[in-house]
Design a protein around this motif. Structure first.
Motif, PDB file in Angstrom:
ATOM      1  N   LEU A  13      -6.989  35.480 -31.212  1.00  0.00           N
ATOM      2  CA  LEU A  13      -8.376  36.961 -31.295  1.00  0.00           C
ATOM      3  C   LEU A  13      -8.682  37.872 -30.095  1.00  0.00           C
ATOM      4  N   TYR A  14      -9.338  36.484 -28.973  1.00  0.00           N
ATOM      5  CA  TYR A  14     -10.106  36.955 -27.887  1.00  0.00           C
ATOM      6  C   TYR A  14      -8.387  37.878 -27.212  1.00  0.00           C
ATOM      7  N   HIS A  15      -7.522  37.641 -27.276  1.00  0.00           N
ATOM      8  CA  HIS A  15      -7.028  37.894 -26.671  1.00  0.00           C
ATOM      9  C   HIS A  15      -5.974  39.691 -27.083  1.00  0.00           C
ATOM     10  N   VAL A  16      -6.768  39.520 -28.773  1.00  0.00           N
ATOM     11  CA  VAL A  16      -6.453  41.061 -29.399  1.00  0.00           C
ATOM     12  C   VAL A  16      -7.189  41.535 -28.769  1.00  0.00           C
ATOM     13  N   TYR A  17      -8.397  41.356 -29.371  1.00  0.00           N
ATOM     14  CA  TYR A  17      -9.591  42.259 -28.189  1.00  0.00           C
ATOM     15  C   TYR A  17      -9.134  42.970 -26.664  1.00  0.00           C
ATOM     16  N   ALA A  18      -8.553  41.956 -25.746  1.00  0.00           N
ATOM     17  CA  ALA A  18      -8.808  41.904 -24.568  1.00  0.00           C
ATOM     18  C   ALA A  18      -7.632  43.123 -24.863  1.00  0.00           C
ATOM     19  N   TRP A  19      -6.089  43.000 -25.437  1.00  0.00           N
ATOM     20  CA  TRP A  19      -5.039  44.621 -25.480  1.00  0.00           C
ATOM     21  C   TRP A  19      -6.119  45.661 -25.754  1.00  0.00           C
ATOM     22  N   MET A  20      -6.404  45.439 -26.663  1.00  0.00           N
ATOM     23  CA  MET A  20      -7.663  46.689 -27.397  1.00  0.00           C
ATOM     24  C   MET A  20      -8.265  47.087 -26.691  1.00  0.00           C
ATOM     25  N   PHE A  21      -9.491  46.542 -25.958  1.00  0.00           N
ATOM     26  CA  PHE A  21      -9.661  47.295 -24.401  1.00  0.00           C
ATOM     27  C   PHE A  21      -9.091  47.728 -23.638  1.00  0.00           C
ATOM     28  N   ALA A  22      -7.816  46.734 -23.085  1.00  0.00           N
ATOM     29  CA  ALA A  22      -6.670  47.648 -22.030  1.00  0.00           C
ATOM     30  C   ALA A  22      -6.269  48.608 -22.254  1.00  0.00           C
ATOM     31  N   LEU A  23      -5.373  49.340 -23.702  1.00  0.00           N
ATOM     32  CA  LEU A  23      -4.866  50.373 -23.976  1.00  0.00           C
ATOM     33  C   LEU A  23      -6.168  51.591 -24.270  1.00  0.00           C
ATOM     34  N   ASP A  24      -7.493  50.751 -23.903  1.00  0.00           N
ATOM     35  CA  ASP A  24      -8.655  52.087 -24.477  1.00  0.00           C
ATOM     36  C   ASP A  24      -8.618  52.160 -22.690  1.00  0.00           C
ATOM     37  N   LEU A  25      -9.028  51.672 -22.075  1.00  0.00           N
ATOM     38  CA  LEU A  25      -9.236  51.490 -20.390  1.00  0.00           C
ATOM     39  C   LEU A  25      -7.647  52.323 -20.389  1.00  0.00           C
ATOM     40  N   LEU A  26      -7.580  51.917 -20.048  1.00  0.00           N
ATOM     41  CA  LEU A  26      -5.755  52.352 -19.731  1.00  0.00           C
ATOM     42  C   LEU A  26      -5.694  53.980 -20.166  1.00  0.00           C
ATOM     43  N   PHE A  27      -5.918  54.288 -21.206  1.00  0.00           N
ATOM     44  CA  PHE A  27      -5.807  55.872 -22.048  1.00  0.00           C
ATOM     45  C   PHE A  27      -7.060  56.575 -20.683  1.00  0.00           C
ATOM     46  N   VAL A  28      -8.180  56.161 -20.625  1.00  0.00           N
ATOM     47  CA  VAL A  28      -9.484  56.700 -19.613  1.00  0.00           C
ATOM     48  C   VAL A  28      -8.870  57.027 -18.673  1.00  0.00           C
ATOM     49  N   ARG A  29      -8.334  55.897 -17.650  1.00  0.00           N
ATOM     50  CA  ARG A  29      -8.027  55.366 -15.844  1.00  0.00           C
ATOM     51  C   ARG A  29      -6.413  56.838 -16.293  1.00  0.00           C
ATOM     52  N   THR A  30      -5.593  56.813 -16.242  1.00  0.00           N
ATOM     53  CA  THR A  30      -4.653  57.176 -16.516  1.00  0.00           C
ATOM     54  C   THR A  30      -4.063  58.579 -17.440  1.00  0.00           C
ATOM     55  N   PHE A  31      -3.769  58.567 -18.504  1.00  0.00           N
ATOM     56  CA  PHE A  31      -3.767  59.860 -20.154  1.00  0.00           C
ATOM     57  C   PHE A  31      -4.572  60.532 -19.855  1.00  0.00           C
ATOM     58  N   LYS A  32      -6.662  59.783 -20.057  1.00  0.00           N
ATOM     59  CA  LYS A  32      -7.525  61.512 -20.352  1.00  0.00           C
ATOM     60  C   LYS A  32      -7.643  61.476 -19.347  1.00  0.00           C
ATOM     61  N   ALA A  33      -7.907  60.544 -17.893  1.00  0.00           N
ATOM     62  CA  ALA A  33      -7.993  61.403 -16.490  1.00  0.00           C
ATOM     63  C   ALA A  33      -7.359  62.511 -16.055  1.00  0.00           C
ATOM     64  N   ASP A  34      -5.834  62.450 -15.855  1.00  0.00           N
ATOM     65  CA  ASP A  34      -4.658  63.407 -16.298  1.00  0.00           C
ATOM     66  C   ASP A  34      -4.390  64.545 -16.813  1.00  0.00           C
ATOM     67  N   ARG A  35      -5.591  64.332 -17.832  1.00  0.00           N
ATOM     68  CA  ARG A  35      -4.914  64.964 -18.783  1.00  0.00           C
ATOM     69  C   ARG A  35      -3.578  64.875 -19.747  1.00  0.00           C
ATOM     70  N   ASP A  36      -2.541  63.737 -19.326  1.00  0.00           N
ATOM     71  CA  ASP A  36      -1.139  63.813 -19.548  1.00  0.00           C
ATOM     72  C   ASP A  36      -1.019  62.922 -21.212  1.00  0.00           C
ATOM     73  N   LEU A  37      -1.075  64.020 -22.124  1.00  0.00           N
ATOM     74  CA  LEU A  37      -0.345  64.426 -23.835  1.00  0.00           C
ATOM     75  C   LEU A  37       0.837  63.661 -23.851  1.00  0.00           C
ATOM     76  N   LYS A  38       1.384  63.888 -23.169  1.00  0.00           N
ATOM     77  CA  LYS A  38       3.085  64.099 -23.012  1.00  0.00           C
ATOM     78  C   LYS A  38       3.203  62.627 -22.425  1.00  0.00           C
ATOM     79  N   GLY A  39       2.609  61.620 -21.584  1.00  0.00           N
ATOM     80  CA  GLY A  39       2.650  60.661 -21.752  1.00  0.00           C
ATOM     81  C   GLY A  39       2.121  59.801 -22.410  1.00  0.00           C
ATOM     82  N   ALA A  40       0.737  60.009 -22.878  1.00  0.00           N
ATOM     83  CA  ALA A  40       0.505  59.116 -24.308  1.00  0.00           C
ATOM     84  C   ALA A  40       1.464  58.915 -25.079  1.00  0.00           C
ATOM     85  N   ARG A  41       1.042  60.133 -25.971  1.00  0.00           N
ATOM     86  CA  ARG A  41       2.352  60.105 -26.888  1.00  0.00           C
ATOM     87  C   ARG A  41       3.757  59.220 -26.571  1.00  0.00           C
TER      88      ARG A  41
END
Length: 336
Positions: free
Chosen positions: A68-96
């Motif tokens: 269960l911890y690893h599921v949480y880690a995956w979910m947080f990692a995806l969220d933080l990756l979005f903040v660090r990359t796709f959201k920071a760069d407004r990269d909608l195509k890459g995110a999709r």
């Protein structure tokens, strides 16, 4: 099915394997290369994710707690990756593009036969989790988890779309979409997993249980929005936060909106308690559920209650959420 112990802050307990999780939990996270891809060590430590899992799942056996911890880690990692990359760069195509591929790593037959080769740590770790989560689970449960995980990932894209357009959603859209982007339906599946039970399909598809799942998620997501407002809106440029949503929709100050959101959360808790204590038992009678089905439902409801208590304690203690929240004094927030 009493919820009298749920009034936050309510009694919570730490899983006896918590220290082991603190020591060894991230061996998997680093082994999957999720870190430092999505967060640096200080940022990850500030989340206090081992406490989150150990407090939300106090009776989980060791291996289950780590899973269960690893599921949480995956979910947080995806969220933080979005903040660090796709959201920071407004990269909608890459995110999709990333999100559209995730379905391929959650085959509904629960095997790896049809999985492609992972192209990045997010795919690699999701494939690993899916094969660990799905054995011995029903086809209906696998479908529910598949939909919940895809809705969670799609929710990250929706938040990015709102940032791209500089659009603050209205409250009706926000509450519906936030349940997915927060991961509430994933949490319900995990409650079933840790309980070693499944909500009977007739109950899970009922209006009453769907309303209960929505309320359960809202209680947590609204609290998160108040605690996270400073970081999300002022530092990460998010537009999907209920405090911002209600401030704009009602034309009130941020402080007033935070108070309104906290009151709404209190109302959602009351709705959750009503559904659990009154409407679910009535539904069980109406459906003439047998003893085994009632025991399975009761076990899942216990896991959901444990999660609410542990979540509230965790979020009020994690350094990630300690920036002064708008609207309320600290004593009011902690007692909301």
């Amino acid at each position: 099915m009493s919820t009298s112990s749920l009034h936050p802050p309510s009694t919570w307990h730490e899983n006896p394997n918590a220290d082991l999780l603190r020591r060894d939990g991230d061996a998997w996270t680093y082994g999957m290369d999720l870190l430092p891809l999505s967060a640096d060590p200080d940022e990850w430590s500030a989340i206090r994710l081992p406490e989150c899992a150990a407090w939300c799942y106090p009776v989980a056996p060791r291996d289950e707690l780590f899973l269960l911890y690893h599921v949480y880690a995956w979910m947080f990692a995806l969220d933080l990756l979005f903040v660090r990359t796709f959201k920071a760069d407004r990269d909608l195509k890459g995110a999709r593009t990333m999100v559209d591929r995730l379905a391929r790593f959650m085959p509904l037959d629960g095997t790896a036969r049809t999985m492609p080769k992972p192209e990045n740590p997010i795919e690699k770790s999701l494939a690993d989790l899916w094969l660990r989560l799905t054995p011995h689970r029903s086809a209906a449960w696998r479908r529910d988890l598949f939909n919940a995980q895809m809705d969670y990932a799609d929710g990250q894209v929706w938040e990015l779309e709102c940032m791209w357009d500089r659009r603050v959603p209205d409250p009706a859209e926000y509450l519906v979409r936030r349940r997915a982007s927060y991961g509430g339906p994933v949490g319900v599946c995990l409650a079933e997993h840790v309980a070693g039970a499944e909500v009977p399909v007739r109950v899970r598809r009922s209006r009453q249980f769907r309303a209960l799942m929505d309320a359960w998620t809202d209680i947590q997501a609204l609290h998160n929005d108040v605690r996270s407002y400073r970081r999300e809106v002022e530092h990460e440029d998010e537009t999907c936060n209920s405090v911002l949503v209600f401030a704009g929709f009602l034309d009130i100050s941020v402080d007033e909106a935070a108070t309104a959101v906290t009151r709404l959360r209190t109302a959602r808790l009351a709705e959750y308690e009503h559904l659990e204590s009154t409407q679910l038992p009535a539904l069980c009678e109406q459906l003439q559920l047998g003893g085994d089905d009632r025991e399975q439902l009761s076990a899942v409801m216990k896991a959901l209650r444990d999660h609410l208590s542990g979540f509230h304690a965790w979020q009020n203690s994690a350094r990630r959420y300690q920036a002064p929240a708008p609207g309320l004094g600290s004593s009011e927030i902690h007692g909301s």
